[in-house]
Design an enzyme around this catalytic site. Structure first.
Site, PDB file in Angstrom:
ATOM      1  N   TRP A 176      32.492  38.355 -57.722  1.00  0.00           N
ATOM      2  CA  TRP A 176      32.111  37.099 -57.083  1.00  0.00           C
ATOM      3  C   TRP A 176      33.112  36.009 -57.479  1.00  0.00           C
ATOM      4  CZ3 TRP A 176      30.675  32.389 -59.291  1.00  0.00           C
ATOM      5  CH2 TRP A 176      30.288  31.411 -58.365  1.00  0.00           C
ATOM      6  N   ARG A 211      19.046  36.730 -57.216  1.00  0.00           N
ATOM      7  CA  ARG A 211      18.929  35.337 -56.754  1.00  0.00           C
ATOM      8  C   ARG A 211      17.490  35.067 -56.277  1.00  0.00           C
ATOM      9  NH1 ARG A 211      21.707  31.723 -52.071  1.00  0.00           N
ATOM     10  NH2 ARG A 211      22.387  30.047 -53.391  1.00  0.00           N
ATOM     11  N   LYS A 246      26.281  31.086 -39.639  1.00  0.00           N
ATOM     12  CA  LYS A 246      26.823  31.675 -40.868  1.00  0.00           C
ATOM     13  C   LYS A 246      25.759  32.639 -41.360  1.00  0.00           C
ATOM     14  CE  LYS A 246      28.303  30.322 -45.540  1.00  0.00           C
ATOM     15  NZ  LYS A 246      28.488  29.153 -46.413  1.00  0.00           N
ATOM     16  N   TRP A 247      26.091  33.916 -41.354  1.00  0.00           N
ATOM     17  CA  TRP A 247      25.140  34.987 -41.697  1.00  0.00           C
ATOM     18  C   TRP A 247      25.449  35.446 -43.115  1.00  0.00           C
ATOM     19  CZ3 TRP A 247      23.237  39.039 -37.729  1.00  0.00           C
ATOM     20  CH2 TRP A 247      22.557  40.088 -38.363  1.00  0.00           C
ATOM     21  N   ASP A 248      24.560  35.106 -44.016  1.00  0.00           N
ATOM     22  CA  ASP A 248      24.816  35.363 -45.431  1.00  0.00           C
ATOM     23  C   ASP A 248      24.075  36.611 -45.913  1.00  0.00           C
ATOM     24  OD1 ASP A 248      25.851  34.810 -47.940  1.00  0.00           O
ATOM     25  OD2 ASP A 248      25.284  32.701 -47.863  1.00  0.00           O
ATOM     26  N   CYS A 293      29.170  36.428 -44.291  1.00  0.00           N
ATOM     27  CA  CYS A 293      29.322  35.914 -45.650  1.00  0.00           C
ATOM     28  C   CYS A 293      28.450  36.784 -46.535  1.00  0.00           C
ATOM     29  CB  CYS A 293      28.836  34.466 -45.673  1.00  0.00           C
ATOM     30  SG  CYS A 293      28.838  33.705 -47.301  1.00  0.00           S
ATOM     31  N   ASP A 323      33.259  32.266 -52.421  1.00  0.00           N
ATOM     32  CA  ASP A 323      32.580  31.036 -52.829  1.00  0.00           C
ATOM     33  C   ASP A 323      33.494  30.191 -53.695  1.00  0.00           C
ATOM     34  OD1 ASP A 323      30.291  31.355 -51.450  1.00  0.00           O
ATOM     35  OD2 ASP A 323      29.075  32.059 -53.128  1.00  0.00           O
TER      36      ASP A 323
HETATM   37  C1  GLA Z   1      26.143  31.907 -50.641  1.00  0.00           C
HETATM   38  C2  GLA Z   1      27.300  31.502 -49.762  1.00  0.00           C
HETATM   39  C3  GLA Z   1      27.553  30.023 -49.884  1.00  0.00           C
HETATM   40  C4  GLA Z   1      26.317  29.268 -49.497  1.00  0.00           C
HETATM   41  C5  GLA Z   1      25.148  29.727 -50.360  1.00  0.00           C
HETATM   42  C6  GLA Z   1      23.857  29.105 -49.877  1.00  0.00           C
HETATM   43  O1  GLA Z   1      26.469  31.807 -51.975  1.00  0.00           O
HETATM   44  O2  GLA Z   1      28.435  32.235 -50.071  1.00  0.00           O
HETATM   45  O3  GLA Z   1      28.639  29.637 -49.089  1.00  0.00           O
HETATM   46  O4  GLA Z   1      26.043  29.481 -48.148  1.00  0.00           O
HETATM   47  O5  GLA Z   1      24.998  31.137 -50.329  1.00  0.00           O
HETATM   48  O6  GLA Z   1      22.777  29.521 -50.631  1.00  0.00           O
END
Ligand code: GLA
Length: 742
Positions: free
Chosen positions: A200, A444, A477-479, A527, A549
């Site tokens: 990370w 998380r 933005k699909w995380d 993402c 990040d």
């Molecule tokens: C992840 C993403 C970040 C942001 C956070 C939001 O860490 O990589 O860019 O969107 O989640 O919780």
């Protein structure tokens, strides 16, 4: 491009003007590998490439031929358990417990173009003359299982795409416990293995190692392709560098658990295997069922790593990414995450967006925290309805106001997850991946939804589609912020639990498929806590991905340099963030932050209201600059010139297709006292064109700039003349070169 079958010698030759791939049907019916590399002219018989000899202490499949040992034969799709003691490409467990199979040639067919990989992301063709595909059908008589080996050779570039499709034509179910997408046996080990690894906030660092006897592997058992290892490998000759030399690139179009490995045996033969991670995989193939492996793409070049990368860039930009956004310049965005984190109100968002609009930004993105009871990362995932305390007029109300400002509106989702503290979880506690009677780990504070169940995917789809149908959302933005653990699905029987990791990813692809089909104009950015799932599987649906990040410009030099090994600049999510930076607490000049972010999708990850007037003026210039040159930056031909892994100076450049415009990024990490005179030998220019250097106003021919070099010397720290502004650490420049005469 052609695919020829020489029936007299039983040899297949796939070739185009760059590469040849040659294999033959061996005397035991297995497929043998003869040659892979730069194109060689076709001929009837290449069988002499298959060298055999009688070696002591080897077991042979034929009593009468003691030189025919699979252990010493280069093969196309080796199996477990016979006389080949290297790792196999496939392993099939049968009802009687046996794991041995014996796949022999049955037939083959050649077709124009490239068939789909039903349900899986893959490269494609738009016209039939772009590629040709060979399908070789093998069969194991005892189980009745059939394996179709697919080889697609593209007309342009040294590109070969491979995959395998299994069908159980037998009368009993079997378990596929290993089904690799490709095997490639190479005749020598004179290669440097190069991988993209990290963690990370430190993704895609380049690591190299000489191939030595034994197995060298990268992979993921996390459910996502991972920050730790990107599903990409380069094998390069020791003398190969960015500008010249032979290299093979291998990229797996897959977003889940994977393995890529090289096994160097006692006689220096190298076996490359790539595909779904066998450790986490056990697929029950019932009678009549089919299993399709992901696609693996091989690229061969004899012109260095830049050329290798450019081939991948073009392929992935034009024949992996799809739809409306495929060829379009990426909108310049402002994301509120680092500006506010969870601490925002609608008014505050409007304030940020208004300033962004004033500066020239095109898209405002609302990140995490807009839904359910989400005021921190402990609650709300799964409840995709707007939080009315923060957004009294809902997403529609906010989107309308953003649109009224003249901006497009984008929204963050994390569709694959749920928090224990969410209505979704309270209603469907069975919809998460969890092993009965075992601890359920959180990551998380969240659980992973069981995307192997269609009903779960349906429910998330409906929630997301509802938002998209009601509000003007132009970007998502699909995380995906945690890896899978305790992988088990209550929906599947015990003998199918080994399928869940793969079924999960199939569920993710299915959701992407449905959303991109219903909302074709929405731009998706994938993402996974930054670059935890920056892979070609995702690029098929989402043409850009948040690379890390870590938004610090200096850290990003390494991350973006490494990422560019395989992935196009138009796909690399990169933003300007505040200084001191939130991840490494480093101060860097505003221009350096932008100069790095230009070589990506470009945007801002801060509240522009917090900047001084001078900084705002600079931001406005940056945005104008990006708009003027983004098609060259994102879609030009990209060259790496100096590596951050080797030097204090990093440099790269993009050249327009017509070679009339080039942008050179130059970055010096630490300042240097009384430095030498420095030059940067450029690439990709037209030697006969004369270019104007934007910084000096001087004009130079392409040959001067490429062979003698662009002068980058400056007055470095120390006793510099009066009136000259001293440079500091983290200095950078963009040189724009535009043709004055061609
Ligand atoms: C992840 C993403 C970040 C942001 C956070 C939001 O860490 O990589 O860019 O969107 O989640 O919780």
């Amino acid at each position: 491009m052609n695919i020829i079958y020489h029936s007299s010698t039983r040899i297949f030759h796939l070739y185009n003007d760059r590469i040849s791939y040659i294999m033959m049907i061996l005397k035991n019916g297995h497929m043998g590998q003869l040659y892979y590399g730069k194109q060689i002219r076709d001929q009837e018989d290449f069988s002499y490439f298959m060298e055999t000899c009688q070696r002591p202490m080897t077991s042979c499949v034929y009593e009468e031929d003691s030189s025919f040992s699979l252990e010493h034969i280069r093969q196309e799709y080796p199996v477990f358990g016979t006389t080949d003691y290297r790792q196999p490409a496939t392993e099939i467990v049968q009802e009687n417990g046996s794991r041995i199979s014996d796949f022999t040639y049955r037939s083959h067919c050649i077709c124009e173009g490239k068939p789909d990989l039903c349900g899986l992301p893959a490269t494609y063709t738009e016209t039939k003359d772009e590629a040709r595909t060979l399908c070789i059908t093998l069969k194991d008589d005892v189980t009745g299982v059939q394996a179709e080996l697919y080889y697609t050779i593209f007309a342009k570039g040294g590109i070969l795409a491979r995959s395998v499709r299994f069908t159980n034509n037998g009368s009993k179910p079997v378990h596929l416990t290993r089904a690799m997408s490709l095997c490639l046996d190479l005749p020598d080990r004179d290669y440097i293995w190069q991988q993209l690894s990290g963690c990370w906030a430190r993704e895609c660092h380049i690591h190299t190692q000489k191939l030595e006897p034994g197995i060298r592997s990268i992979g993921s058992m996390r459910g996502n392709s991972s920050h730790e290892h990107n599903p990409f490998l380069v094998l390069k000759r020791p003398s190969t560098d960015e500008r010249q030399g032979e290299a093979i690139g291998l990229s797996l179009i897959y977003s889940g658990c994977f393995r890529i490995q090289a096994e160097t045996d006692a006689h220096d033969t190298v076996r490359i295997l790539a595909g779904i991670d066998p450790e986490t995989f056990d697929w029950k193939l019932d009678c009549g069922e089919t299993f399709q492996t992901p696609e693996a793409v091989l690229v061969h070049t004899d012109q260095g790593l830049n050329h290798l990368s450019q081939t991948f860039h073009k392929l992935y930009q034009k024949r992996l990414a799809r739809g409306y956004w495929r060829d379009r310049p990426r909108p310049i965005l402002n994301n509120n995450w680092e500006a506010t984190y969870f601490n925002f109100t609608q008014d505050r968002l409007i304030e940020i967006a208004a300033k962004a609009k004033e500066c020239g930004v095109e898209l405002f993105v609302l990140d995490d925290g807009w839904f359910g009871a989400r005021s921190s990362d402990t609650a709300g995932l799964g409840d995709w309805t707007p939080n009315k305390d923060r957004l009294p007029n809902g997403i529609k109300g906010l989107a309308d106001r953003i649109e009224a400002l003249g901006l497009k509106f984008g929204l963050w989702f994390e569709p694959e997850m749920t928090n224990k503290d969410s209505d979704f979880y309270r209603q469907h506690p069975d919809w998460i991946l969890a092993t009965p009677q075992r601890n359920i780990s959180q990551g998380r504070h969240q659980y992973v939804l069981d995307f192997s169940i269609k009903e779960v995917v349906d429910a998330i789809y409906e929630q997301m589609a509802q938002i998209l149908r009601n509000a003007k959302v132009s970007y998502i933005k699909w995380d995906m912020n945690r890896s899978i653990s305790e992988c088990y699905s209550k929906a599947w029987p015990s003998d199918r639990q080994g399928e869940i990791y793969h079924r999960y990813i199939l569920g993710v692809y299915d959701l992407y498929d449905r959303l991109t089909a219903e909302f074709p104009h929405v731009l998706f950015e994938s993402c996974s806590s930054g670059g935890g799932r920056f892979d070609p599987g995702m690029l098929y649906y989402a043409p850009q991905a948040w690379a890390s990040d870590n938004s610090d410009a200096i850290e990003r030099l390494k991350i973006q340099y490494g990422t560019s090994m395989c992935y196009p600049i138009s796909s690399i999510g990169s933003h300007v963030s505040v200084s001191p930076n939130h991840q490494v607490f480093r101060d860097t000049p505003l221009h350096t932050r932008a100069n790095v972010a230009y070589f990506g999708t470009f945007g801002y990850e801060l509240d522009l209201n917090r900047l001084t007037e001078t900084e705002i003026a600079e931001v406005k210039e940056q945005i104008c600059f990006m708009k003027q040159y983004r098609s060259v930056l994102q879609y030009g031909t990209f060259y790496r010139l100096k590596s951050p892994f080797e030097e204090n100076v990093t440099a790269w450049m993009s050249v327009s297709e017509d070679q009339k415009t080039a942008l050179v990024g130059w970055y010096r990490v630490l300042n240097v006292v009384n430095d030498r005179f420095t030059r940067l030998r450029l690439q990709g220019l037209n030697p006969n064109y004369r270019y104007r250097n934007s910084r000096t106003g001087t004009c130079h021919f392409g040959d001067e700039l490429m062979y003698a070099g662009l002068i980058t010397s400056d007055e470095t720290a120390g006793q510099i003349p009066h009136g000259v502004t001293p440079y500091t650490d983290f200095e950078s420049r963009i040189y724009v070169l535009e043709v004055v005469e061609s």
